[in-house]
Every structure is written in C-alpha cells, then in structure tokens.
Design a protein around this motif. Structure first.
Motif, mmCIF file in Angstrom:
data_model
loop_
_atom_site.group_PDB
_atom_site.id
_atom_site.type_symbol
_atom_site.label_atom_id
_atom_site.label_comp_id
_atom_site.label_asym_id
_atom_site.label_seq_id
_atom_site.Cartn_x
_atom_site.Cartn_y
_atom_site.Cartn_z
ATOM 1 N N ALA A 36 35.936 40.000 44.704
ATOM 2 C CA ALA A 36 35.256 40.231 43.422
ATOM 3 C C ALA A 36 34.771 38.911 42.833
ATOM 4 C CB ALA A 36 36.212 40.909 42.453
ATOM 5 N N ASP A 37 33.521 38.899 42.414
ATOM 6 C CA ASP A 37 32.971 37.725 41.725
ATOM 7 C C ASP A 37 33.240 37.887 40.238
ATOM 8 O OD1 ASP A 37 32.058 36.696 44.073
ATOM 9 O OD2 ASP A 37 30.009 37.408 43.848
ATOM 10 N N SER A 38 34.457 37.574 39.829
ATOM 11 C CA SER A 38 34.846 37.837 38.444
ATOM 12 C C SER A 38 34.683 36.639 37.524
ATOM 13 C CB SER A 38 36.286 38.336 38.390
ATOM 14 O OG SER A 38 37.149 37.359 38.914
ATOM 15 N N ARG A 39 34.493 35.440 38.065
ATOM 16 C CA ARG A 39 34.299 34.258 37.224
ATOM 17 C C ARG A 39 32.881 34.292 36.676
ATOM 18 N NH1 ARG A 39 32.364 28.868 37.872
ATOM 19 N NH2 ARG A 39 33.555 27.395 36.627
ATOM 20 N N ALA A 40 32.747 34.168 35.359
ATOM 21 C CA ALA A 40 31.438 34.212 34.709
ATOM 22 C C ALA A 40 31.078 32.835 34.182
ATOM 23 C CB ALA A 40 31.449 35.220 33.573
#
Length: 142
Positions: A36-40
């Motif tokens: 998951a690309d959860s870092r914004a």
C-alpha cells in the motif's frame, strides 16, 4: 479527494494548486505495508500561487524560507496506516504551517529595567563576595 484547503482569513487554496505524491510508508502495517502506498506527500508552490497577495507571499517566503525548495512547500505524512488519513494529516499540517506563517507578528518586547531593590540586593551580594575573597588572600608584606 480531500478538496480545497481553507486557511485563516478565508483564503482558499484550490485543489489544482496542490500536488500529491504517494509512496510506501515505513512503520506499522503488517503484511500490507509493502503493497500500500499510504505515505502522502503534499506540495504547494508558494512562489506561483494565485491565492496570496504579493505581501502575503513575501511574508510566507520569508518565514518559511528554510522549508521551501525553489519556492515549493512540501509536507509529508506517514503516521497512519490509511492513505486517506495521511492525506488529511498532511492537509491539517499545511493549514497549521500557513496559518502560523501568515499570523501577525507579536508586539516587540519592551526591555524592563531592574528595580531599585534588586539593584541594592545585587550591590550587597557583590560587596559580601568581595569581602569573602579578600579574606582568602595572602596578607601583603607591607
């Protein structure tokens, strides 16, 4: 989508001026942490924005100069496991940062003078210290 960002004083940063990037976040997440690309990461070009008046832009650039890279303010959020919550955290941080930068300066500090009693106490203390140190000296030969 998070939508436009509203700042103090009713200023609204439109959604098309905000640039989002997402990447894999470190930290908790279990098996999904590697997928998951959860870092914004939120970027806003302060130098090219149409939202701020020229004097406001100058104030923001001066106060946030160390955080700007070629006029762009970048804020990253990766403390949550969800991308949506990280997006909201980044927006909240952007709002707080810009509100602080646009806040009026506090009034200049007026220097206080020492009171008469404190000057007398300081003189007495110095006099006692001098007497103690004089007692420790070797007697003179004369």
């Amino acid at each position: 989508m998070v939508g436009p960002v509203t700042l103090r004083g009713g200023l609204v940063v439109p959604d098309d001026e905000l640039v989002w990037r997402f990447s894999r976040s470190s930290g908790p997440g279990g098996q999904s942490v590697n997928t998951a690309d959860s870092r914004a990461e939120l970027s806003w070009d302060v130098a090219a924005t149409t939202v701020l008046a020229p004097e406001q832009r100058e104030l923001v650039v001066r106060r946030l100069g160390g955080r700007l890279v070629r006029g762009v303010l970048t804020i990253a959020a990766s403390e949550h496991r969800s991308q949506l919550r990280n997006r909201q955290a980044a927006v909240d941080r952007l709002v707080a940062t810009l509100d602080d930068a646009l806040a009026p300066s506090p009034p200049p500090r007026r220097a206080a003078r020492p009171s008469r009693a404190s000057r007398v106490r300081r003189a007495d203390t110095e006099r006692r210290r001098r007497a103690v140190k004089e007692m420790r000296r070797r007697p003179s030969a004369s």
